[in-house]
Design a protein around this motif. Structure first.
Motif, PDB file in Angstrom:
ATOM      1  N   CYS A 186     -48.680 -15.753  19.430  1.00 19.16           N
ATOM      2  CA  CYS A 186     -47.662 -15.948  20.467  1.00 19.16           C
ATOM      3  C   CYS A 186     -48.244 -16.079  21.873  1.00 19.16           C
ATOM      4  O   CYS A 186     -47.509 -15.967  22.854  1.00 19.16           O
ATOM      5  CB  CYS A 186     -46.626 -14.835  20.418  1.00 19.16           C
ATOM      6  N   ARG A 206     -42.499 -15.359  17.751  1.00 25.05           N
ATOM      7  CA  ARG A 206     -41.636 -16.055  16.774  1.00 25.05           C
ATOM      8  C   ARG A 206     -41.602 -15.290  15.455  1.00 25.05           C
ATOM      9  O   ARG A 206     -42.573 -14.625  15.088  1.00 25.05           O
ATOM     10  CB  ARG A 206     -42.182 -17.459  16.497  1.00 25.05           C
ATOM     11  N   THR A 254     -42.741  -4.178  20.586  1.00 28.00           N
ATOM     12  CA  THR A 254     -41.653  -4.672  21.428  1.00 28.00           C
ATOM     13  C   THR A 254     -40.898  -3.469  21.990  1.00 28.00           C
ATOM     14  O   THR A 254     -41.190  -2.319  21.651  1.00 28.00           O
ATOM     15  CB  THR A 254     -40.670  -5.555  20.624  1.00 28.00           C
ATOM     16  N   SER A 314     -40.234  -4.230  10.296  1.00 22.57           N
ATOM     17  CA  SER A 314     -41.343  -4.165  11.256  1.00 22.57           C
ATOM     18  C   SER A 314     -41.499  -5.483  11.988  1.00 22.57           C
ATOM     19  O   SER A 314     -42.073  -5.529  13.061  1.00 22.57           O
ATOM     20  CB  SER A 314     -42.641  -3.782  10.547  1.00 22.57           C
ATOM     21  N   LEU A 315     -40.967  -6.561  11.429  1.00 19.44           N
ATOM     22  CA  LEU A 315     -41.152  -7.849  12.101  1.00 19.44           C
ATOM     23  C   LEU A 315     -40.482  -7.886  13.475  1.00 19.44           C
ATOM     24  O   LEU A 315     -40.854  -8.690  14.313  1.00 19.44           O
ATOM     25  CB  LEU A 315     -40.773  -9.038  11.207  1.00 19.44           C
ATOM     26  N   ASP A 316     -39.540  -6.986  13.701  1.00 21.73           N
ATOM     27  CA  ASP A 316     -38.930  -6.922  15.032  1.00 21.73           C
ATOM     28  C   ASP A 316     -39.704  -6.012  15.979  1.00 21.73           C
ATOM     29  O   ASP A 316     -39.572  -6.121  17.185  1.00 21.73           O
ATOM     30  CB  ASP A 316     -37.502  -6.384  14.919  1.00 21.73           C
ATOM     31  N   PHE A 317     -40.469  -5.092  15.428  1.00 19.66           N
ATOM     32  CA  PHE A 317     -41.061  -4.039  16.260  1.00 19.66           C
ATOM     33  C   PHE A 317     -42.420  -4.385  16.843  1.00 19.66           C
ATOM     34  O   PHE A 317     -42.829  -3.829  17.853  1.00 19.66           O
ATOM     35  CB  PHE A 317     -41.160  -2.727  15.467  1.00 19.66           C
ATOM     36  N   PHE A 318     -43.156  -5.272  16.181  1.00 21.46           N
ATOM     37  CA  PHE A 318     -44.474  -5.649  16.715  1.00 21.46           C
ATOM     38  C   PHE A 318     -44.318  -6.853  17.637  1.00 21.46           C
ATOM     39  O   PHE A 318     -43.486  -7.732  17.398  1.00 21.46           O
ATOM     40  CB  PHE A 318     -45.452  -5.947  15.576  1.00 21.46           C
ATOM     41  N   ALA A 319     -45.150  -6.880  18.680  1.00 15.01           N
ATOM     42  CA  ALA A 319     -45.008  -7.910  19.717  1.00 15.01           C
ATOM     43  C   ALA A 319     -45.640  -9.243  19.323  1.00 15.01           C
ATOM     44  O   ALA A 319     -45.581 -10.205  20.075  1.00 15.01           O
ATOM     45  CB  ALA A 319     -45.618  -7.412  21.022  1.00 15.01           C
ATOM     46  N   CYS A 320     -46.236  -9.300  18.143  1.00 13.14           N
ATOM     47  CA  CYS A 320     -46.885 -10.555  17.718  1.00 13.14           C
ATOM     48  C   CYS A 320     -45.946 -11.360  16.819  1.00 13.14           C
ATOM     49  O   CYS A 320     -44.891 -10.873  16.408  1.00 13.14           O
ATOM     50  CB  CYS A 320     -48.178 -10.226  16.974  1.00 13.14           C
ATOM     51  N   PHE A 364     -44.379 -12.867  13.520  1.00 14.38           N
ATOM     52  CA  PHE A 364     -44.210 -12.162  12.250  1.00 14.38           C
ATOM     53  C   PHE A 364     -43.492 -13.009  11.218  1.00 14.38           C
ATOM     54  O   PHE A 364     -42.627 -13.823  11.557  1.00 14.38           O
ATOM     55  CB  PHE A 364     -43.437 -10.848  12.460  1.00 14.38           C
TER      56      PHE A 364
END
Ligand code: TPP
Ligand code: SF4
Lengths: 353, 250
Positions: A199, A205, B12, B56-62, B64
């Motif tokens: 990102c 994303r 995040t 976890s896909l919402d919690f990490f800033a990268c 996902f």
């Protein structure tokens, strides 16, 4: 442009490379194996990657991963292996990922046999995986089409962000035919502004297939429904062969469509107005081909299964003319004369065989 | 006022939805810190499983990707093969990696796939309500082993990191726990190493972390930590189980 004598399966592999497929994940199964073999030999030389997964489940999920990055990716298998891919296919449809999946249909059910069959029609066209989804299914009937349709499948997959199935069979996959290695004009395709890849310099994303909130679930499903409807409106394809003035229509796809062409010519020679509708897109099923049945006294559907596509034919025909069915099973093919005889029988025509 | 403590940049701003006292949150934080310290947030793609960790896909800033149950490592393989220069990791429960996804877990390690896997071992299937997992301890009561896991009937717990360590492509395998501050610090070291191994392109790295599930264990957060120490630590060998020479030289 040059023509090459190739096996149908090889034509698929070559078309994939020329369509810009960068990754192939597969697991061998007869009669699809030449596809993974061909690509293992040629894709790395073209700068791509081939990885033999531990099984079909792994292979389709590797495709899922690679597709999330926006790369062009393909997998290929035959019936029992295609079954194992169904979990992944459902997730691909939901996550809206473009992947080309080849199914070289062998006989079934169960482990079945290696001969040509069309027993996976339901599985491919009605959503073999869970959750109710649709996917584009293309049905080639000769080497050239295996090549052309594979190339086009990548464009369709990208355009609609959806898995596209090439439904071949052991007869088409194994037969050697001359194939013109055509270049396709580059289609205008939407940018993959949804793909992951780090990102840096933009917002994060996500690519996923789930929503555990019913309200969002419904919004997602309405979105898919609209997309399926658009594909249904714009993608129906078929070949008409002497169908314009036909009193009797044969409907067959793939190998059966190919055999039926000779039957039409034989019948015409004897003065019977027989024509052929050969569906090219099995989903969406070419209902438009049956819009005008004026003067058609009946239809004979020919398939290599217990009767699957005939249901779609009947839906499209809506009882406007009688529909009959002929089949061969377990790897056997109907002969031209056998189909001709059946035509004579069901329509009470004095055909000579 | 100067801020002296906050969320690491690798996470995040979204508040975790995990149950009170669940150590998924601690592990998330450690990974978030590692992503920040190695300065790889913008180059990393995470793969979420199905299970409590699925969100976890919402919690990490990268970036996902959400995978099907058990398939995270096959999905990660596809991503890494498409983008060999990026950092790819999976964050999976023990059910995901040691039950439905066993084949993939063995084969990413055998292939030496250059990805990092984090396995969160809470000895149950958390999300579906506390059923028996392959990691469930002998005698442990779960909703599908209501009389206690009978090892004679259903087998003994799988020690996944030990199993994976036997495979040549796995170059770094660590078994950690987040039950004490000391162990939390050690876990972070191992996580960092597992990502560095990938950055160096050395092979497959797995960090297994013992974690609590107060909700399904039916214990308070404090008692859960105690249960982990008394019941899980004796069964699962802890420490850096495999560090190849190349990894040592890092
Ligand atoms: C194919 C499939 N089978 C079963 C499930 C149901 N399921 C969801 S999460 C889960 C178990 C997860 O356990 P674990 O991986 O240990 O993760 P945790 O919830 O404990 O973090 C199961 C069985 C599913 N989603 N998909
Ligand atoms: S169910 Fe268990 S593992 Fe899942 S969030 Fe709650 S405590 Fe954690």
């Amino acid at each position: 442009m040059s023509k090459e004598l190739m096996k149908g399966n090889e034509a698929i592999g070559e078309a994939a490379i020329r369509a810009g497929c960068k990754l192939f994940f597969g697991y061998p199964i007869t009669p699809s194996t030449e596809i993974v073999e061909y690509l293992s030999k040629h894709l790395p030389k073209a700068g791509g990657t081939v990885l033999q997964g531990e099984d079909e489940v792994a292979s389709i999920n590797m495709c899922y991963g690679a597709a999330t990055t926006g790369a062009r990716v393909m997998t290929a298998s035959s019936s029992p292996g295609f079954s194992l891919k169904q979990e992944g296919m459902s997730y691909l449809a939901a996550a809206e990922l473009p992947v080309v999946v080849v199914n070289v249909n062998r006989t079934g059910p169960g482990l079945g046999g290696l001969g040509p069959s069309q027993s996976d029609y339901f599985q491919c066209t009605k959503g073999g995986g869970h959750g109710g989804y649709r996917q584009i299914v293309l049905a080639p009937s000769k080497g050239q089409e295996l090549y052309d349709f594979t190339m086009e499948a990548f464009d369709l997959a990208d355009k609609y962000r959806t898995p596209v199935v090439i439904l071949s069979d052991g007869f088409l996959g194994q037969m050697m035919e001359p194939v013109e290695l055509k270049k396709r004009p580059k289609a205008e395709l939407p940018a993959k502004d949804w793909a992951v890849g780090g990102c840096k310099g933009r917002a994060k994303r996500k690519v996923a297939s789930y929503s555990l909130t019913n309200e969002i679930g419904e919004v997602n499903n309405l979105h898919w429904e609209a997309k399926f409807a658009e594909m249904k409106d714009s993608l129906q394809r078929w070949e008409s062969f002497h169908a314009e003035d036909a009193e009797y229509l044969i409907v067959g796809y793939g190998t059966c469509g190919r055999i039926a062409k000779s039957v039409v010519l034989k019948a015409r020679k004897q003065g019977f107005k027989v024509g052929l509708i050969r569906p090219i897109t099995l989903w969406p099923f070419p209902e438009e081909a049956f819009a005008n049945l004026d003067g058609v006294k009946g239809i004979l559907t020919v398939e290599l299964n217990f009767g699957q596509m005939v249901e779609d034919v009947k839906l499209a025909v809506e009882c406007r003319t009688p529909v009959y069915f002929h089949n061969r099973l377990g790897g056997m093919l109907p002969s031209e004369n056998e189909i001709l005889r059946k035509l004579g029988q069901v329509f009470d025509l004095a055909v000579e065989v | 006022m100067q801020r002296v403590f906050g969320r690491p940049k690798g996470l995040t701003e979204l508040p975790f939805h995990y149950c009170p006292g669940c150590t998924h949150g601690v592990i998330h934080r450690l990974i978030g810190e590692v992503l920040e310290e190695l300065d790889i947030i913008g180059d990393t793609i995470g793969v979420a499983p199905v299970g409590c960790a699925g969100f976890s896909l919402d919690f990490f800033a990268c970036d996902f990707v959400g995978a099907a149950h058990g398939r995270a490592q096959a999905v990660a393989t596809g991503i890494k093969r498409a983008l060999p220069d990026k950092v790819v990791f999976t964050y999976q429960g023990d059910g995901d990696i040691a039950a439905i996804g066993t084949a993939h877990a063995i084969h990413v390690a055998a292939r030496g796939e250059k990805i990092t896997s984090i396995m969160v071992n809470n000895a149950v299937f958390g999300m579906t309500g506390g059923q028996m997992a392959p990691t469930t301890i002998g005698g442990q009561i779960t909703t599908t082993s209501p009389y206690g896991r009978d090892c004679a009937l259903v087998g003994t717990p799988i020690d996944m990191p030990k199993t994976v360590a036997t495979l040549n492509g796995a170059v770094y395998v660590a078994a950690c726990s987040v039950d004490t501050p000391k162990n939390i610090i050690q876990t972070k070291k191992c996580l960092k190493k597992a990502f560095q191994v990938q950055q160096a392109g050395l092979g497959y790295a797995l960090v297994s972390i013992l974690s609590t599930c107060p909700t399904n264990w039916g214990l308070s957060p404090a008692d859960s930590l105690k249960w982990l120490q008394e019941n899980m630590l004796p069964v699962y060998e802890m420490g850096e189980l495999k560090v190849t020479e190349e990894v040592k030289a890092l």
